[in-house]
Design an enzyme around this catalytic site. Structure first.
Site: not given
Lengths: 565, 565
Positions: A435-437, A442
């Site tokens: 999650y969050e990319g 990243q």
């Protein structure tokens, strides 16, 4: 089962002895009054107590009983609501909020330490409050005065919680494919319709209201990311009426059972635009950047929790004779005396301590970027955060899962059963790599958007700052860090010389590049830890067991570039 | 959720085109009549059908409903008993059993392929039958004629199942600490008393009887491993009476919910000695050696299952534009066209295919060691099995978990929820790194007991055989393998030159040494795969993404030895 304990003194050592946070924060007029180490240590002590005594004990029930769904409502695990009410009423969510909004105006790094601990203690419980801070920043910087008047104080104090409604079944990493619709109404509000999935804390009973920030598209918006706008839709409107937002179900997951992962349906729900039309992703990315550092610290916290459990167990559990330190008065020696176990534990210390140095420095730079009177300093700080946040997120969530699994190994079969709580850490930590990319995203963010976009100039400038910092030291650790920095400069030189085809060659090794930068920054962190007199085992483990990965990663990148190895 | 499908043709390619199993098996009088590729392919086809159609569909219920405990009885998940009854009645457990015992006398490698598939399809279901084969060998070679008369045929056919009762709460890796008591009776039987934990299939309803093989200690036996003897205690005696063996509870685990992990209490239960007094561990190790190759193939099977799921998903799921092969008619490209995803998938192929070459070769060598008319050949084959079994067990169970987690990553958030079944593979696979000897113990076994014990002579002889084999090829893959073999020779030279202190220096790098030998053998396997015309992606992935680890491992070992890097 041994419980997780926040160690305020360890954090104080890294903040004040290793990073000299007090000097850096004193340069910032907005924070100078709150940069006193004694004050900050005292806040940390209190925060540690709250986390250890109130939140940590709920972790097992959070996993085993979990969040339960019935008829559109979600009941959180036993004790979760009471703990959350105590949490916001004690002022913990407001720690680093601006005083003018009702926050306490303390440095951001304190919030980050708090969330590292909360994650180590009970990630399931921490998920919903963890999203609050990004939502607060988003409303503060993008919402209209009317929306701020209704929502900003409730969010800074944490009386109400918030969500990020981004993902749809067919639109995950590729948010530009999102189809949720927003239709403008005569009063300037919008009707939002669509289904969002994987919404952490989409519905729960922790707080009396939930503020949803929703990505949606006007009927006449262009396709792709530029057609997306951001809207605010609360669970309850200020007049107490319930909105047309429904939790359809919660997911069955590998772990994190204490956090409801909701499918949210918006049925012509009334909402309001946040920021400009077509700039929804920009406003959302502000939330996501704050969230990424939070997620990196989830990794640090979970890894430290896993280490605490495994270290405790390895000191008690006796099996077989150790090769060196043998105790003939006992039938067997503590397994911590077996070198494979010792290596594994020390390796996690190398990651936790270096992760703290880098993450706390990033949190400090976030404040510098906001508050420093000198524009050049603000720009440098922004550069640091842009470069370091994606690698912190990827490398430390990766290590939480893999190092957590290594810590499970210390328990043998006792680690695979529930008894000691270590397998829960492995299950809970896995999602943070997604999650969050995702961690792959990243890596692409770092290599393509942060490094190649300016031909490596920003990265080289940042490396220069570290080299200058290392000039003060001549330890073996500093020599290692300087070697690493020099090798990274050479690698950047190869990328610069690669010409227009270089991006294509680099796609499959973006993750290796992220690891090279990670290891190099860790080497710097360990030079600083070493200079401050940190205990030797983590540093030795870094040199012996972590650092050699660099040779492998460089080989992979050079091969991809067709360069001599 | 896409179901696991055994691919008989892929296995046939590795057995007959890569390994030329038919030639090697034809040298063994006991198996020469059953070495015909057409016959063996036909058996594989049928086995694949059974696994895919009968066992695979039970996997999800095995996880979600699991084995249930009530009042000492264990109810297996829906369909498990019926599938097991069909399994043994169709003759599958007896595949490689000796014809004189009631088996079918087919090569051992067929049994290994069958268990690879069963593990990929449904590891929880497979756990109990997986223990049968070691128990059969143990009874066959160590039990009295009376015990054999009662139990051997029931075990070779699989009509009854078996357990290994080794572990006690304080005695896991260190079995020498076991305290379970055996007191001899006037009729020559023994009364067994004590508690055993982590007993897979200790109680269930799959078969009508369960045969427990139990490590215990006579009151006057010496302490430590030499005081342990092995006993047979059935759930039901031949006269139908129930024994005093009770399942106290089953464990709550990270995964493998389809397999009951039992706490078994023996209350003066009547049993009989198997083998000699004080030689219990020797008899047990025979079981464990067979079991270790099974566990290695659990790793291969689960990794292949994870790859199948992820590969299928990556071809369907579209997100973002791929850097090269773009399809403008669609809003996004299949994620398999994203290089990070492609690399990850191909890397698992590199591991699965090389793992099959090495594990199947080991299974063939097991038959050579048993049946070859030439003693020198038997000895060479034994040497191969002794060296390769621990590294197969450690490296492929490790890869099943880590590569399985990589495959989960392909699904993004959809991998963390139950939907696709990929998170179950990650949870189920984790225990294989622990049981049958932790992977750390496998590494010590390889380095200390298999390599240093004869000063590396056996390893060097085995490497010589591989070098000779490679003389026929001049591909890039063969050059890589020759380089690896040469480097491994140099490393062994360093160990030999290390003097008496070398063992102490090597303790923390035993795992790295195991990886070096693993990678070197994989390079040989890929040279053979390449020569047989295997599809290129796994081979390219091996060269680019797997092989560079060698540099890192060598660095760690050389540093530990204080040698120049």
């Amino acid at each position: 089962m041994n419980a997780y304990r926040p160690q305020a003194a360890d954090i104080g050592f890294i903040l004040f002895d290793v990073l000299q946070a007090q000097d850096r924060l004193a340069q910032l007029p907005a924070l100078a009054d709150n940069a006193d180490p004694d004050l900050l240590r005292q806040v940390l002590e209190e925060a540690g107590k709250f986390v250890g005594e109130v939140v940590a004990p709920l972790n097992r029930d959070g996993d085993e009983i979990g969040a339960r769904f019935k008829d559109g409502a979600v009941t959180m695990p036993p004790g979760a609501r009471a703990a959350y009410q105590a949490f916001w009423q004690a002022g913990w969510p407001a720690l680093s909020g601006a005083t003018e909004d009702g926050g306490q105006g303390l440095p951001t790094v304190l919030e980050m330490v708090l969330y590292e601990w909360l994650s180590g203690a009970n990630l399931g419980w921490t998920m919903a409050p963890g999203l609050l801070h990004g939502a607060y920043e988003c409303i503060k910087h993008h919402a209209s005065p009317e929306l701020k008047a209704s929502y900003l104080e409730k969010l800074v104090t944490g009386e109400w919680l918030a969500t990020m409604c981004l993902t749809e079944p067919h639109a995950g990493s590729d948010l530009g494919l999102a189809r949720t619709k927003a239709v403008v109404q005569s009063d300037g509000s919008y009707q939002i319709s669509g289904t969002k999935i994987f919404i952490s804390g989409g519905e729960h009973d922790l707080s009396d209201n939930i503020v949803h920030l929703v990505l949606a598209r006007l009927p006449d918006s262009p396709p792709g990311p530029k057609g997306l706008s951001l809207f605010l839709v609360p669970k309850f409107y200020p007049d107490g009426q319930r909105s047309a937002v429904v939790c359809e179900r919660i997911e069955e997951k590998m772990g994190l059972h204490g956090s409801p992962t909701c499918v949210m349906r918006f049925d012509e729900a009334r909402g309001w635009l946040v920021g400009e039309l077509g700039k929804g992703l920009n406003a959302m990315f502000l939330m996501m950047n704050a969230a990424r550092l939070h997620v990196a610290l989830q990794g640090v916290g979970l890894l430290d929790a896993a280490w605490q459990k495994a270290d405790g167990y390895a000191r008690e559990r006796r099996q077989m004779r150790a090769p060196v330190r043998q105790d003939p008065s006992q039938p067997a020696d503590p397994i911590i005396e077996h070198p494979a176990v010792q290596r594994l534990l020390d390796t996690q210390r190398a990651w936790v301590d270096a992760g703290r140095v880098l993450a706390y420095r990033t949190a400090i730079e976030l404040d510098v970027a906001k508050h420093h009177p000198d524009a050049a300093q603000r720009q440098q700080a922004n550069l640091w955060c842009a470069l370091v946040t994606p690698l912190l997120k990827a490398s430390w969530t990766d290590q939480a899962f893999h190092g957590g699994s290594d810590c499970l190994q210390v328990f043998g079969g006792h680690g695979y059963v529930r008894e000691w709580g270590i397998e829960q850490i492995v299950r809970d930590s896995r999602v943070a790599m997604i999650y969050e990319g995702t961690n792959e995203i990243q890596a692409q963010d770092l290599l393509f958007r942060k490094v190649l976009a300016d031909q490596g100039a920003g990265l080289l400038a940042t490396l220069g700052g570290l080299e200058q910092d290392l000039d003060r030291f001549d330890s073996a650790a500093a020599v290692r860090a300087r070697t690493g920095l020099q090798q990274l400069r050479e690698l950047v030189g190869l990328l610069q010389a690669g010409g227009p085809g270089v991006a294509l060659q680099l796609y499959p090794v973006a993750g290796d590049f992220l690891r090279v930068v990670t290891l190099t920054l860790m080497a710097w962190a360990w030079a600083r830890l070493d200079a401050a007199g940190a205990a030797g085992q983590g540093g030795t483990a870094f040199a012996r067991w972590v650092w050699p990965e660099l040779a492998m990663r460089q080989l992979m990148i050079r091969q991809a570039l067709g360069a001599a190895a």
